[in-house]
Design a protein around this motif. Structure first.
Motif, PDB file in Angstrom:
ATOM      1  N   SER A  58       0.749  -1.101  -0.075  1.00  0.00           N
ATOM      2  CA  SER A  58       0.058  -0.199   0.125  1.00  0.00           C
ATOM      3  C   SER A  58       0.963   1.088  -0.060  1.00  0.00           C
ATOM      4  N   GLY A  59       0.495   2.319  -0.458  1.00  0.00           N
ATOM      5  CA  GLY A  59       1.422   3.347  -0.495  1.00  0.00           C
ATOM      6  C   GLY A  59       2.103   3.300  -1.660  1.00  0.00           C
ATOM      7  N   ILE A  60       3.371   4.216  -1.508  1.00  0.00           N
ATOM      8  CA  ILE A  60       4.465   4.388  -2.586  1.00  0.00           C
ATOM      9  C   ILE A  60       5.468   3.435  -2.207  1.00  0.00           C
ATOM     10  N   LEU A  61       6.142   2.592  -3.260  1.00  0.00           N
ATOM     11  CA  LEU A  61       7.190   1.743  -2.896  1.00  0.00           C
ATOM     12  C   LEU A  61       8.348   2.606  -3.540  1.00  0.00           C
ATOM     13  N   LYS A  62       9.251   2.932  -2.438  1.00  0.00           N
ATOM     14  CA  LYS A  62      10.476   3.744  -2.953  1.00  0.00           C
ATOM     15  C   LYS A  62      11.676   2.876  -3.678  1.00  0.00           C
ATOM     16  N   ALA A  63      11.490   2.810  -4.878  1.00  0.00           N
ATOM     17  CA  ALA A  63      12.516   1.797  -5.605  1.00  0.00           C
ATOM     18  C   ALA A  63      13.734   2.642  -6.067  1.00  0.00           C
ATOM     19  N   THR A  64      14.319   3.019  -4.982  1.00  0.00           N
ATOM     20  CA  THR A  64      15.555   4.088  -5.411  1.00  0.00           C
ATOM     21  C   THR A  64      16.808   3.491  -4.683  1.00  0.00           C
ATOM     22  N   LYS A  65      16.819   2.091  -4.102  1.00  0.00           N
ATOM     23  CA  LYS A  65      18.047   1.604  -3.588  1.00  0.00           C
ATOM     24  C   LYS A  65      17.945   0.181  -3.818  1.00  0.00           C
ATOM     25  N   TYR A  66      19.104  -0.528  -3.982  1.00  0.00           N
ATOM     26  CA  TYR A  66      19.247  -1.971  -4.410  1.00  0.00           C
ATOM     27  C   TYR A  66      19.015  -2.645  -3.014  1.00  0.00           C
ATOM     28  N   ARG A  67      18.321  -3.886  -3.046  1.00  0.00           N
ATOM     29  CA  ARG A  67      17.966  -4.728  -1.928  1.00  0.00           C
ATOM     30  C   ARG A  67      19.147  -5.505  -1.653  1.00  0.00           C
ATOM     31  N   ASP A  68      19.108  -6.346  -0.499  1.00  0.00           N
ATOM     32  CA  ASP A  68      20.093  -7.347   0.061  1.00  0.00           C
ATOM     33  C   ASP A  68      20.122  -8.452  -1.161  1.00  0.00           C
ATOM     34  N   ARG A  69      21.408  -8.682  -1.267  1.00  0.00           N
ATOM     35  CA  ARG A  69      21.555 -10.349  -2.049  1.00  0.00           C
ATOM     36  C   ARG A  69      20.926 -11.305  -1.322  1.00  0.00           C
ATOM     37  N   CYS A  70      20.620 -12.521  -1.961  1.00  0.00           N
ATOM     38  CA  CYS A  70      20.255 -13.558  -1.226  1.00  0.00           C
ATOM     39  C   CYS A  70      21.297 -14.197  -0.486  1.00  0.00           C
ATOM     40  N   LEU A  71      20.950 -14.726   0.680  1.00  0.00           N
ATOM     41  CA  LEU A  71      22.058 -15.241   1.634  1.00  0.00           C
ATOM     42  C   LEU A  71      22.840 -16.183   1.006  1.00  0.00           C
ATOM     43  N   GLN A  72      24.267 -15.879   1.121  1.00  0.00           N
ATOM     44  CA  GLN A  72      25.358 -16.862   0.757  1.00  0.00           C
ATOM     45  C   GLN A  72      26.670 -16.509   1.492  1.00  0.00           C
ATOM     46  N   VAL A  73      27.612 -17.550   1.136  1.00  0.00           N
ATOM     47  CA  VAL A  73      28.971 -17.155   1.724  1.00  0.00           C
ATOM     48  C   VAL A  73      29.759 -16.113   1.039  1.00  0.00           C
ATOM     49  N   THR A  74      30.554 -15.454   1.554  1.00  0.00           N
ATOM     50  CA  THR A  74      31.379 -14.610   0.894  1.00  0.00           C
ATOM     51  C   THR A  74      32.484 -15.389  -0.050  1.00  0.00           C
ATOM     52  N   LEU A  75      33.252 -14.366  -0.718  1.00  0.00           N
ATOM     53  CA  LEU A  75      33.983 -15.117  -1.736  1.00  0.00           C
ATOM     54  C   LEU A  75      35.084 -15.872  -1.196  1.00  0.00           C
ATOM     55  N   LEU A  76      35.686 -15.345  -0.113  1.00  0.00           N
ATOM     56  CA  LEU A  76      36.686 -16.178   0.759  1.00  0.00           C
ATOM     57  C   LEU A  76      36.019 -17.327   1.546  1.00  0.00           C
ATOM     58  N   GLN A  77      34.576 -17.148   1.784  1.00  0.00           N
ATOM     59  CA  GLN A  77      33.890 -18.341   2.254  1.00  0.00           C
ATOM     60  C   GLN A  77      34.350 -18.262   3.788  1.00  0.00           C
ATOM     61  N   THR A  78      34.494 -17.388   4.315  1.00  0.00           N
ATOM     62  CA  THR A  78      34.841 -17.238   5.834  1.00  0.00           C
ATOM     63  C   THR A  78      33.617 -16.808   6.714  1.00  0.00           C
ATOM     64  N   LYS A  79      32.445 -16.220   5.753  1.00  0.00           N
ATOM     65  CA  LYS A  79      31.611 -15.795   6.596  1.00  0.00           C
ATOM     66  C   LYS A  79      30.388 -15.629   5.753  1.00  0.00           C
ATOM     67  N   THR A  80      29.080 -15.313   6.206  1.00  0.00           N
ATOM     68  CA  THR A  80      28.028 -15.177   5.138  1.00  0.00           C
ATOM     69  C   THR A  80      27.532 -13.788   4.953  1.00  0.00           C
ATOM     70  N   GLN A  81      26.590 -13.403   3.960  1.00  0.00           N
ATOM     71  CA  GLN A  81      26.262 -12.175   3.949  1.00  0.00           C
ATOM     72  C   GLN A  81      24.723 -12.019   3.077  1.00  0.00           C
TER      73      GLN A  81
END
Length: 532
Positions: A58-81
């Protein structure tokens, strides 16, 4: 030099009573691009469930910023993002003197080994590599980039109904379906949609075209450096992998299950002389009897309706070969015959020793009695490129042409010299190096490129967007440097893509040593490379 964001104003688009607010970015005189970031195309997905329709807002969706990526490991695979609330897309709409209507639409699927990535991945001087403004503006098409689940949450499978897998592919399908339903509100033509992708995104686009669920959903497909037939694009023993993952997982919360670092690095797999980097690329789509009802090679009748363009980079396999045979990038260390044979053994272990000897004889035929060290090293890169990318792509092109019901087929080889510093002089186009040109980085960040790079970018945008408009890369609003003939059952030309495209850039036949279909043409790499 053209500058973006010199002037910004807000505007609204109405989607079935839902309002979206975006930004307008000025690109030049009387030219701009409307940008919408972070529009939800599906609801927050349940773990190991297909995507669900979004309930709207409802209302206005501010589509002006990227949203989070899907849950995944980082490139070095030391943590998640990332986040499980991640099924969003971004839309780039070119505007001129009048409001755009009926524009062709190009939906991009990112790569990342089905393990990593996002629709706004890899920032280049402040902008995502996949920022679609330049391509939309210069090509006159709407560009859409989408998120989809990756890693275990996207592709873990038991191989049966308990955990069927392919959740990332279902996400992509949901995004494309959303685009078809809603893109007309943004000025797009719902009956003229092209899906395209690179690496795992290319394999994904290939799977989308082969799925029976895609009939009538889009019109054209472009795969860059990957197809559903690639040896890394299909998990054939999903339960074995799922059991392995189970032994190496941690539960952060009741709703978040991800792989630990150890589950994705070499200590999970026994080290052996025939282990190659491809053996570590295990998370991938599966034949589920549903979205992918059969082996991909038997599904090309489903793709007969789609125009198809496919190609590879001339050294797509170099980065992987450098992991398997590190000496190829060492200026002070030679690569031995034993190392070459060891790589071939690792890639052809299911075919036995005879295949190793046969392949080695073919690949070493041009070496001479005392081969130059650089020739041997380049051969290693060629072997990995052929196995992982070139041969599967050529087979896919042939299968598409054989099954086509009036749709067109086009083949290319991208061989622009690498811009990555530190590599040997013989290295040509690395994996993913085509993307910077297709997405117009030489124009948006001109200080780090030369005029030849802008020429190449202009050519690629023209060919790709012409194909999206007409099904023929040579025919459309954008001028191209040379005609690109179609690939047919009995006629297999391919276009050499670099900054010096001319009529002589059209070549015939490819080197096909590993896994080559008997029906495919075979020429030496020396003949293939005379256009460099």
């Amino acid at each position: 030099m053209e500058m973006s964001l010199t002037y910004v104003h807000l505007f609204y688009v109405y989607l079935h009573l839902c309002v979206v607010e975006g930004k307008n970015h000025r690109m030049g005189l009387f030219r701009s691009v409307d940008v919408f970031k972070g529009i939800p195309f599906a609801d927050v997905p349940g773990k190991f469930e297909k995507p669900k329709l979004h309930p709207g807002w409802s209302g206005i969706l501010k589509a002006t910023k990227y949203r989070d990526r899907c849950l995944q490991v980082t490139l070095l695979q030391t943590k998640t993002q990332g986040s499980e609330d991640c099924l969003y897309l971004n839309i780039f709409v070119p505007q001129g003197r009048s409001l755009s209507t009926g524009l062709p639409v190009m939906v991009y699927l990112f790569g990342g080994a089905f393990l990593l990535g996002a629709s706004n991945d890899v920032a280049i001087l402040g902008d995502s590599l996949y920022d679609g403004k330049e391509m939309a503006d210069r090509g006159g098409v709407i560009v859409v980039t989408v998120n989809y689940r990756v890693g275990t949450l996207g592709f873990l499978s038991s191989g049966d109904a308990r955990l069927p897998g392919n959740y990332g592919l279902w996400d992509q399908h949901a995004a494309i379906s959303w685009v078809r339903r809603n893109i007309e509100a943004f000025g797009g033509h719902p009956d003229n949609i092209t899906i395209f992708g690179q690496s795992a995104g290319a394999a994904s686009a290939s799977f989308q075209s082969l799925s029976p669920y895609s009939r009538g959903l889009f019109r054209r497909v472009i795969t860059q450096c990957g197809v559903a037939l690639s040896p890394w694009s299909l998990q054939t023993r999903p339960m074995s992998l799922t059991k392995k993952v189970h032994r190496h997982t941690i539960t952060h919360t009741n709703r978040t299950v991800v792989l630990t670092q150890k589950a994705l690095t070499s200590d999970v797999w026994p080290v052996s002389v025939d282990c190659v980097v491809m053996d570590l690329l295990e998370l991938a789509p599966v034949v589920d009897g549903d979205f992918i009802p059969d082996e991909p090679s038997r599904l090309f009748h489903n793709a007969a309706q789609f125009d198809y363009m496919a190609g590879v980079n001339s050294m797509d396999g170099h980065i992987f070969a450098g992991v398997d045979v590190p000496s190829i990038n060492n200026r002070t260390k030679d690569t031995t015959v034993e190392q070459v044979k060891g790589l071939l053994a690792g890639l052809t272990k299911e075919k036995g020793d005879a295949a190793v000897h046969s392949a080695y004889s073919l690949y070493s035929a041009h070496w001479g009695s005392v081969p130059e060290p650089a020739v041997v090293k380049k051969t290693v890169a060629d072997i990995e490129t052929d196995f992982l990318f070139l041969v599967p792509t050529q087979i896919a092109l042939q299968l598409h042409a054989n099954n086509s019901s009036g749709a067109s087929t086009f083949s290319y080889l991208f061989n622009m010299k690498t811009r990555i510093p530190g590599f040997p002089r013989w290295v040509e186009a690395e994996h993913a190096e085509d993307l910077q040109y297709l997405f117009g980085k030489p124009f948006s960040t001109p200080l780090v490129y030369f005029p030849r790079h802008r020429d190449l970018s202009r050519y690629m945008i023209a060919y790709w967007t012409n194909f999206a408009k007409t099904g023929d890369p040579s025919r459309g609003d954008s001028k191209v440097p040379a005609p690109w003939p179609p690939f047919t059952k009995n006629h297999q030309p391919f276009m050499i893509i670099n900054h010096q495209i001319s009529k002589s850039s059209v070549r015939y036949g490819f080197s096909c040593v590993l896994l080559c279909s008997p029906g495919l043409p075979s020429v030496s790499r020396e003949e293939e490379e005379t256009g460099n």
